[in-house]
Enzyme design. Structure first.
Site, PDB file in Angstrom:
ATOM      1  N   LYS A 192       0.630  -1.208   0.026  1.00 40.30           N
ATOM      2  CA  LYS A 192      -0.183   0.113   0.433  1.00 40.30           C
ATOM      3  C   LYS A 192       0.718   1.175   0.093  1.00 40.30           C
ATOM      4  O   LYS A 192       1.746   1.543   1.418  1.00 40.30           O
ATOM      5  CB  LYS A 192      -0.432  -0.221   1.235  1.00 40.30           C
ATOM      6  CG  LYS A 192      -2.385   0.461   1.679  1.00 40.30           C
ATOM      7  CD  LYS A 192      -1.864   1.993   0.376  1.00 40.30           C
ATOM      8  CE  LYS A 192      -1.523   3.015   1.820  1.00 40.30           C
ATOM      9  NZ  LYS A 192      -1.931   4.399   2.369  1.00 40.30           N
ATOM     10  N   GLU A 241       9.733   1.649  11.249  1.00 39.77           N
ATOM     11  CA  GLU A 241      10.386   2.836  10.794  1.00 39.77           C
ATOM     12  C   GLU A 241       9.483   3.394  10.973  1.00 39.77           C
ATOM     13  O   GLU A 241       9.015   4.181  10.325  1.00 39.77           O
ATOM     14  CB  GLU A 241      11.189   2.397   9.460  1.00 39.77           C
ATOM     15  CG  GLU A 241      12.085   1.127   9.311  1.00 39.77           C
ATOM     16  CD  GLU A 241      13.019   0.742  10.348  1.00 39.77           C
ATOM     17  OE1 GLU A 241      13.676   1.886  10.604  1.00 39.77           O
ATOM     18  OE2 GLU A 241      13.458  -0.431  10.367  1.00 39.77           O
ATOM     19  N   CYS A 284      13.367  11.340   6.957  1.00 42.19           N
ATOM     20  CA  CYS A 284      13.513  10.945   8.159  1.00 42.19           C
ATOM     21  C   CYS A 284      14.797  10.832   8.901  1.00 42.19           C
ATOM     22  O   CYS A 284      14.931  11.408  10.283  1.00 42.19           O
ATOM     23  CB  CYS A 284      12.844   9.149   8.519  1.00 42.19           C
ATOM     24  SG  CYS A 284      13.990   8.021   7.656  1.00 42.19           S
ATOM     25  N   GLU A 343       9.221  16.530  15.397  1.00 36.85           N
ATOM     26  CA  GLU A 343       9.415  16.368  14.091  1.00 36.85           C
ATOM     27  C   GLU A 343       8.526  17.192  13.511  1.00 36.85           C
ATOM     28  O   GLU A 343       7.451  17.502  12.769  1.00 36.85           O
ATOM     29  CB  GLU A 343       9.122  14.976  13.665  1.00 36.85           C
ATOM     30  CG  GLU A 343       9.926  14.615  12.338  1.00 36.85           C
ATOM     31  CD  GLU A 343       9.590  13.503  11.402  1.00 36.85           C
ATOM     32  OE1 GLU A 343       8.494  12.537  11.827  1.00 36.85           O
ATOM     33  OE2 GLU A 343      10.682  12.862  11.142  1.00 36.85           O
TER      34      GLU A 343
HETATM   35  P1  NAD Z   1       2.284   8.630   7.668  1.00 40.59           P
HETATM   36  O1  NAD Z   1       2.566   8.453   9.264  1.00 40.59           O
HETATM   37  O2  NAD Z   1       1.146   9.570   7.618  1.00 40.59           O
HETATM   38  O3  NAD Z   1       1.660   7.071   6.191  1.00 40.59           O
HETATM   39  C1  NAD Z   1       2.314   6.135   6.307  1.00 40.59           C
HETATM   40  C2  NAD Z   1       1.597   5.570   6.076  1.00 40.59           C
HETATM   41  O4  NAD Z   1       1.164   5.121   6.648  1.00 40.59           O
HETATM   42  C3  NAD Z   1       1.015   6.084   4.643  1.00 40.59           C
HETATM   43  O5  NAD Z   1       1.236   4.719   3.394  1.00 40.59           O
HETATM   44  C4  NAD Z   1      -0.222   6.257   4.792  1.00 40.59           C
HETATM   45  O6  NAD Z   1      -1.581   5.434   3.904  1.00 40.59           O
HETATM   46  C5  NAD Z   1      -0.020   4.870   5.377  1.00 40.59           C
HETATM   47  N1  NAD Z   1      -1.359   4.971   7.047  1.00 40.59           N
HETATM   48  C6  NAD Z   1      -2.044   6.332   7.466  1.00 40.59           C
HETATM   49  N2  NAD Z   1      -2.492   5.917   8.569  1.00 40.59           N
HETATM   50  C7  NAD Z   1      -2.499   4.638   8.374  1.00 40.59           C
HETATM   51  C8  NAD Z   1      -3.232   3.681   9.482  1.00 40.59           C
HETATM   52  N3  NAD Z   1      -4.349   3.305  10.113  1.00 40.59           N
HETATM   53  N4  NAD Z   1      -3.647   2.631   9.240  1.00 40.59           N
HETATM   54  C9  NAD Z   1      -2.364   1.333   7.843  1.00 40.59           C
HETATM   55  N5  NAD Z   1      -1.764   2.832   7.438  1.00 40.59           N
HETATM   56  C10 NAD Z   1      -1.768   3.885   7.647  1.00 40.59           C
HETATM   57  O7  NAD Z   1       3.645   8.962   6.765  1.00 40.59           O
HETATM   58  P2  NAD Z   1       4.242   9.957   5.726  1.00 40.59           P
HETATM   59  O8  NAD Z   1       3.756  11.581   6.153  1.00 40.59           O
HETATM   60  O9  NAD Z   1       3.557   9.963   4.579  1.00 40.59           O
HETATM   61  O10 NAD Z   1       5.758  10.173   6.117  1.00 40.59           O
HETATM   62  C11 NAD Z   1       6.171  10.944   6.738  1.00 40.59           C
HETATM   63  C12 NAD Z   1       6.918   9.981   8.213  1.00 40.59           C
HETATM   64  O11 NAD Z   1       7.813   8.984   7.793  1.00 40.59           O
HETATM   65  C13 NAD Z   1       7.333  10.776   8.732  1.00 40.59           C
HETATM   66  O12 NAD Z   1       7.400  10.692  10.038  1.00 40.59           O
HETATM   67  C14 NAD Z   1       8.798  10.497   8.819  1.00 40.59           C
HETATM   68  O13 NAD Z   1      10.194  10.520   9.912  1.00 40.59           O
HETATM   69  C15 NAD Z   1       8.657   9.168   7.981  1.00 40.59           C
HETATM   70  N6  NAD Z   1       9.896   8.103   8.129  1.00 40.59           N
HETATM   71  C16 NAD Z   1      10.316   7.439   8.052  1.00 40.59           C
HETATM   72  C17 NAD Z   1      11.776   6.940   7.918  1.00 40.59           C
HETATM   73  C18 NAD Z   1      12.370   5.581   8.515  1.00 40.59           C
HETATM   74  O14 NAD Z   1      12.723   4.314   7.422  1.00 40.59           O
HETATM   75  N7  NAD Z   1      12.115   5.729   9.862  1.00 40.59           N
HETATM   76  C19 NAD Z   1      11.731   6.856   6.443  1.00 40.59           C
HETATM   77  C20 NAD Z   1      11.436   7.529   5.740  1.00 40.59           C
HETATM   78  C21 NAD Z   1       9.800   8.297   6.210  1.00 40.59           C
END
Ligand code: NAD
Length: 495
Positions: A176, A251, A285, A386
């Site tokens: 997804k 992550e 991130c 963040e």
């Molecule tokens: P997000 O948490 O909003 O979304 C991540 C994914 O989860 C998306 O595909 C989203 O549709 C899905 N999602 C949202 N709600 C959900 C639910 N209730 N159940 C299941 N899936 C759900 O994050 P984002 O805005 O896409 O990305 C930014 C974040 O990701 C930042 O906090 C960043 O630090 C983190 N990030 C971490 C890493 C790492 O490896 N540590 C790498 C890249 C980004």
């Protein structure tokens, strides 16, 4: 205006969402530019995708791992051929500048070739049995159907970190992708199909988290979830997965500190700070979001950093000379704006930036000025939470020990950096910084695929991508072969 219409990939067929619903994927540099319409999937689509993956697992798990790996080698070669095309498509859908989207595709290429090697490793352990004429070993087995949920900031690299190790280990997948960047996952998928991946081995359901992500986490036939995203959503995913005892790799976010000591090469530290804080528009991130400055160099460093931040060229990432692209969507702009207000209210000093850019070439995009805050204290929210935008905080300190304490005083633990020429301090920092990654004399961003990637505290739940992804995507089987031709009772007959 007409735009392409994309479908989900289920069992090898491209199909619309069962509900027929779609959403538009827009260029963050120009909202009039529609990348395409994508299915807005729900539980019904997830059920179909999981059923297809479950069926494909019956045969995929029996394909020898070196053969599975050959598909990844072919995929890697195809990505090399299509690198420029995919990088341009990614800048258009996600915003980061072309040099960085080329890097994103390159990361998927590196991952393909690195993980393909596992096809001829996937090592188990052979060990003596405590009994005579008995053989003992352990083997790695695939898990079955795995669910992968990815963010938008590395729209090809992060799916590849999950898909490729999962596939070489013999799992089938339902992915997804983030709603802001599904196209790059589709491009990665086209590559796998062209490389010879059989139907149903990877399935894509695009859509929004609560509708398409949550049912994947809860599905009883999904054996594990690998999630990258915010700590807020990660916590939800972890709790939901726990209800059905699914292993889950999380992550999540970071608030990454760069420490600059008085003896550092200041120009090198400045280059690192600019790249770490404003590369990917601060939306990594691992982005440098706190710069801890020792008092002796703080004034000079601050002045030079602010001068250079002001000169950064903000604009469409496809245009030559642009250094900082747009933020991915309006919501991210609002978050940056919100944190500027919070920081000002807390008493931080705005040294440059702080506003959304809305005029002229910026009128139809999500642009934000590179922003630097001075006089930040470690307790302020701007120093702890963040932002995920082009906003960096400067914090001053007296001693090395204080710097380590400040760096560790937050809830996250992803990346850290120390600039110094003192080797003793460097090794002390490597030992004492609470983070999954520490750089010496390099910025907080720049991970390579064959090292462990992930963090501690609220950044992760103990798993790592890269080096140990295979550990997550396999389960151990212990095997005993008794060739004594008699009943031998462990712990009893060998006493
Ligand atoms: P997000 O948490 O909003 O979304 C991540 C994914 O989860 C998306 O595909 C989203 O549709 C899905 N999602 C949202 N709600 C959900 C639910 N209730 N159940 C299941 N899936 C759900 O994050 P984002 O805005 O896409 O990305 C930014 C974040 O990701 C930042 O906090 C960043 O630090 C983190 N990030 C971490 C890493 C790492 O490896 N540590 C790498 C890249 C980004």
């Amino acid at each position: 205006m007409s735009h392409p219409v994309y479908h989900n990939l289920i069992g090898g067929a491209w199909v619309p969402a069962a509900s027929g619903k779609t959403f538009l994927n827009l260029n963050p540099a120009d909202s009039a530019d529609v990348i395409g319409a994508f299915p807005s999937s729900d539980a019904e689509d997830v059920n179909r995708a999981v059923a297809a993956a479950k069926k494909a697992f019956i045969t995929w798990r029996l394909v020898p791992a070196p053969k599975r790996a050959e598909i990844l080698v072919r995929a890697g070669n195809l990505l090399v051929q299509n690198k420029e095309k995919y990088a341009r498509a990614m800048t258009r859908e996600m915003g980061k500048v072309l040099a960085e989207t080329r890097g994103d595709v390159q990361e998927a290429i590196d991952e393909a070739f690195y993980v393909a090697g596992e096809g001829r490793r996937l090592f188990g352990v052979t060990t003596p049995s405590e009994l005579q004429n008995k053989f003992a070993m352990s083997m790695r087995m695939p898990l079955g159907v795995v669910g992968l949920i990815t963010p938008w900031n590395f729209p090809m690299a992060i799916p590849s970190w999950k898909l490729f190790p999962a596939l070489v280990a013999g799992n089938t997948c339902v992915i997804k992708p983030a709603e802001d960047t599904p196209l790059s996952t589709y491009n990665l998928m086209q590559t796998l199909i062209e490389a010879g991946l059989p139907p149903g081995v990877v399935n894509i359901v695009s859509g929004f988290g609560p509708h398409a992500g949550a049912p994947l986490v809860e599905h009883r036939d999904v054996r594990a979830i690998s999630f990258t995203g915010s700590s807020e959503v990660g916590s939800l995913v972890g709790q939901r997965a726990a209800a059905s005892f699914k292993p889950v790799s999380l992550e999540m976010g970071g608030k990454n500190a760069m420490i600059v000591l008085d003896d550092a090469n200041l120009d090198l530290a400045l280059d690192g700070a600019l790249w770490g804080a404003f590369g990917t528009t601060g939306q990594r991130c691992t982005a440098t979001s706190r710069i801890l400055l020792q008092k002796g160099i703080a004034a000079e460093f601050t002045e030079k950093l602010v001068a250079r931040a002001r000169k950064l060229k903000v604009g469409n990432g496809l245009d030559a000379g642009i250094e900082v692209g747009p933020q991915v969507n309006r919501q991210q702009i609002e978050t940056s704006q919100k944190y500027v207000e919070i920081a000002l209210a807390e008493g931080a000093k705005l040294l440059t930036g702080g506003r959304a850019l809305t005029e002229g070439p910026y009128a139809h995009g999500n642009f934000f000025e590179p922003t630097v805050f001075g006089s930040v204290s470690p307790a302020m929210r701007i120093a702890r939470e963040e932002v995920f935008g082009p906003v960096v905080s400067l914090i001053e300190f007296d001693t090395f020990e204080q710097a380590i304490e400040i760096a560790n005083s937050i809830d996250y633990g992803l990346s850290t950096a120390l600039y110094t020429k003192n080797v003793n301090r460097a090794f002390a920092a490597i030992r004492d910084l609470e983070a999954g990654i520490t750089y010496i004399n390099a910025p907080t961003i720049g991970a390579e695929v064959h090292l462990p990637f992930g963090g501690v505290k609220q950044t992760g739940n103990g798993h790592r991508e890269g080096l140990s992804a295979i550990d997550f995507f396999t389960t151990w089987k212990a095997v005993y072969v008794d060739y004594s031709d008699k009943l031998q009772r462990a712990q009893i007959d060998n006493q």
